[in-house]
Design an enzyme around this catalytic site. Structure first.
Site, PDB file in Angstrom:
ATOM      1  N   LYS A  41     -10.049   6.613   4.009  1.00  0.00           N
ATOM      2  CA  LYS A  41     -11.546   6.195   4.540  1.00  0.00           C
ATOM      3  C   LYS A  41     -12.608   6.868   3.912  1.00  0.00           C
ATOM      4  CE  LYS A  41     -14.760   4.621   6.844  1.00  0.00           C
ATOM      5  NZ  LYS A  41     -15.333   4.691   5.750  1.00  0.00           N
ATOM      6  N   CYS A  79     -13.188   1.053   8.403  1.00  0.00           N
ATOM      7  CA  CYS A  79     -12.227   0.574   7.134  1.00  0.00           C
ATOM      8  C   CYS A  79     -12.101   1.283   6.201  1.00  0.00           C
ATOM      9  CB  CYS A  79     -12.552  -0.997   6.953  1.00  0.00           C
ATOM     10  SG  CYS A  79     -12.547  -1.950   8.129  1.00  0.00           S
ATOM     11  N   SER A  80     -11.029   1.457   5.176  1.00  0.00           N
ATOM     12  CA  SER A  80     -10.992   2.276   3.942  1.00  0.00           C
ATOM     13  C   SER A  80     -11.955   1.180   3.134  1.00  0.00           C
ATOM     14  CB  SER A  80      -9.591   2.614   3.581  1.00  0.00           C
ATOM     15  OG  SER A  80      -8.942   1.450   3.425  1.00  0.00           O
ATOM     16  N   CYS A 106       0.950  -1.345   0.102  1.00  0.00           N
ATOM     17  CA  CYS A 106      -0.073  -0.055  -0.251  1.00  0.00           C
ATOM     18  C   CYS A 106       0.867   1.422  -0.080  1.00  0.00           C
ATOM     19  CB  CYS A 106      -0.934  -0.073   1.237  1.00  0.00           C
ATOM     20  SG  CYS A 106      -1.588  -1.575   1.537  1.00  0.00           S
ATOM     21  N   HIS A 114      -9.217   4.136  -1.281  1.00  0.00           N
ATOM     22  CA  HIS A 114      -7.760   3.590  -1.265  1.00  0.00           C
ATOM     23  C   HIS A 114      -7.517   2.707  -2.165  1.00  0.00           C
ATOM     24  CE1 HIS A 114      -4.061   2.309   0.532  1.00  0.00           C
ATOM     25  NE2 HIS A 114      -4.726   1.266   1.151  1.00  0.00           N
TER      26      HIS A 114
END
Ligand SMILES: [Zn+2]
Lengths: 130, 382
Positions: free
Chosen positions: B326, B204-205, B83, B330
């Site tokens: 978020k 969570c994203s 990421c 992402h």
């Protein structure tokens, strides 16, 4: 996960084989050739005790495809008396009871099935003590 | 070492973009960056991407993307650090220009996540396959374990985690590129479905498609492209043990601390000088841990920063004014470059209703895996 890959890891998955660095005394699990703490290369082989204490944990509700049938299930990082740490599933209990500090024994269990052949892959799971 | 500036930026909106392929996303962002700077050629292209191979079966993104940009022949390669791939590409582009090796570098990040791949399994490949994933842990599961450790050490609550999502959605609602342009309440977060205890869906994203690109050149050539360049003044990269079990304190992200220290040292600034920051909030707990490890808030004080307004627009140090991972979304490989674009625009005074008034120095922090890699950049308006 092709069979040679599974077979190669048997020492740590079946026997909890670890290594104690002769330089700094640190325990690495699985064993390595270079100590992550001091870069030492002299090790003594040891086998982790089949028990430990939960360092941190979670309950997985959305799992990978291969594990979704078991959800919700508890996962924990467990530290053995030798100082070795390992990631394990914790079973035979309410998943929500698996919290930091919980004492578990490490039992030899089926972990997953490999690929289309369905080869059984084993390892250790935690079970709360008492 | 030469001084380096960002002189152009382009990005797609983030979200489920069914009409665009991996290459379409890249081309839209890259062409946007080039045209915003009036540039018709570059010396080098770097493509940050976590896993084109697993998401859409496409590797070898350097030549593919150069070709589709009409630039076959130009030096190009993919950069990967899970990421943190986008941030890592920016670091490498910075080094290439600073060293004098090349003059112009197009740094892009791209990810196509919604073409049907098993996203949970692909993302888990950023964790340790042999000692973690084998046993059934997921990516949210690893961050959930970090969250529990943080709760045990610092008294962090589920409500503290919820406030991070509330704040970032509030910011993202004002961002036309964001995937979720809607606000959420603490109650909605705490009632959303459980993913990995104590993390719920709204901690969570999301899974996203998107691309982002910036153009770098030596500062002394920046006026050829723009009258408002933004100087890159610091860059730091660090790593940590890959598996959570191999870190002494699972609640502390050592790679974030080290990469931040390296970037501050290079830039000659301290955390107190930072006026706007984008940090890696892939999960709500990650923003809290990254704020502490980067020194933007004191250790143990991260949990209350969102609820108190300290990190909101108008607060002491606005964090994730873009909406963060978020709310903005992402697309993993694109994230690090999109963070840079948010700070680039803030320091140029182009952020509209999200503008941090008078911002001169900004920071981005981009993280790979459960914190095994981290990249920090520091920027200064010119
Ligand atoms: Zn050692």
């Amino acid at each position: 996960m092709p069979s040679p890959r599974y077979w190669r890891e048997k020492a740590n998955r079946f026997h909890l084989e670890a290594a104690r660095c002769q330089g700094c005394g640190g325990v690495t699990f699985p064993a390595r050739t270079i100590c992550p703490a001091c870069r030492g290369t002299e090790f003594e082989t040891l086998y982790l005790s089949r028990k430990g204490k939960v360092v941190t944990s979670t309950v997985v509700h959305v799992g990978p495809n291969e594990f979704q049938m078991e959800a919700p299930y508890a996962m924990a990082v467990v530290e053995t008396p030798e100082g070795g740490r390992l990631m394990v599933q914790v079973v035979d209990c309410e998943p929500s009871d698996v919290l930091p500090g919980l004492e578990v024994s490490l039992e030899f269990r089926l972990i997953r099935r490999e690929g289309h052949g369905g080869i059984l892959c084993y390892g250790h799971k935690g079970v709360p003590v008492g | 070492m030469r001084e380096v500036a960002i002189v152009g930026a382009g990005m797609t909106r983030f979200g489920e973009i069914w009409e665009s392929s991996l290459r379409d996303l890249f081309v839209e962002a890259a062409a946007g960056a080039l045209s915003s700077a009036g540039a018709d050629h570059v010396d080098h292209i770097l493509v940050g991407n976590m896993s084109g191979g697993q998401f859409v079966g496409q590797e070898h993104l350097g030549p593919l993307m150069a070709d589709h940009l009409g630039m076959a022949g130009v030096a190009a390669a993919r950069v990967e650090s899970a990421c943190a791939s986008g941030g890592m590409a920016l670091n490498m582009g910075f080094m290439a220009v600073a060293s004098g090796f090349v003059d112009t570098v197009l740094v892009a990040g791209v990810e196509k996540m919604t073409d049907g791949a098993d996203v949970t399994n692909v993302l888990a490949s950023a964790a340790d396959q042999e000692t973690e994933v084998y046993h059934g842990i997921t990516f949210p599961g690893l961050y959930a374990m970090i969250a529990r450790a943080h709760m045990a050490a610092h008294g962090t609550t589920e409500e503290d985690l919820a406030w991070v999502a509330v704040k970032n959605h509030k910011h993202g609602a004002m961002n036309p590129k964001a995937q979720f342009r809607s606000e959420v309440t603490v109650e909605q977060v705490l009632q959303s479905s459980m993913v990995a205890e104590p993390l719920r869906l709204l901690h969570c994203s999301p899974v996203s498609d998107g691309a982002a690109a910036v153009l770098l050149c030596p500062l002394d050539q920046a006026r050829n492209y723009t009258d408002r360049p933004v100087k890159l003044i610091g860059s730091g990269v660090a790593t940590d043990a890959m598996a959570l079990a191999d870190r002494k304190d699972p609640a502390f992200l050592a790679a974030v601390e080290k990469s931040s220290e390296r970037a501050y040292k290079m830039a000659g600034v301290t955390p107190k000088d930072i006026q706007v920051a984008e940090v890696h909030d892939c999960f709500a707990i990650a923003e809290i841990c990254c704020l502490e490890a980067s020194g933007l808030v004191e250790k143990g004080q991260g949990a209350k920063a969102a609820a108190s307004g300290e990190t909101s627009l108008g607060g002491r140090i606005p964090v994730n004014t873009s909406g963060g991972l978020k709310s903005k979304g992402h697309p993993v490989g694109a994230t690090g470059v999109a963070q840079a674009i948010e700070v680039f625009e803030q320091l140029r005074g182009e952020s509209g209703e999200r503008q941090v008034e008078g911002a001169r120095i900004g920071l981005t922090q981009n993280m790979g895996g459960s914190g095994a890699s981290s990249v920090v950049h520091i920027y200064q308006g010119v």
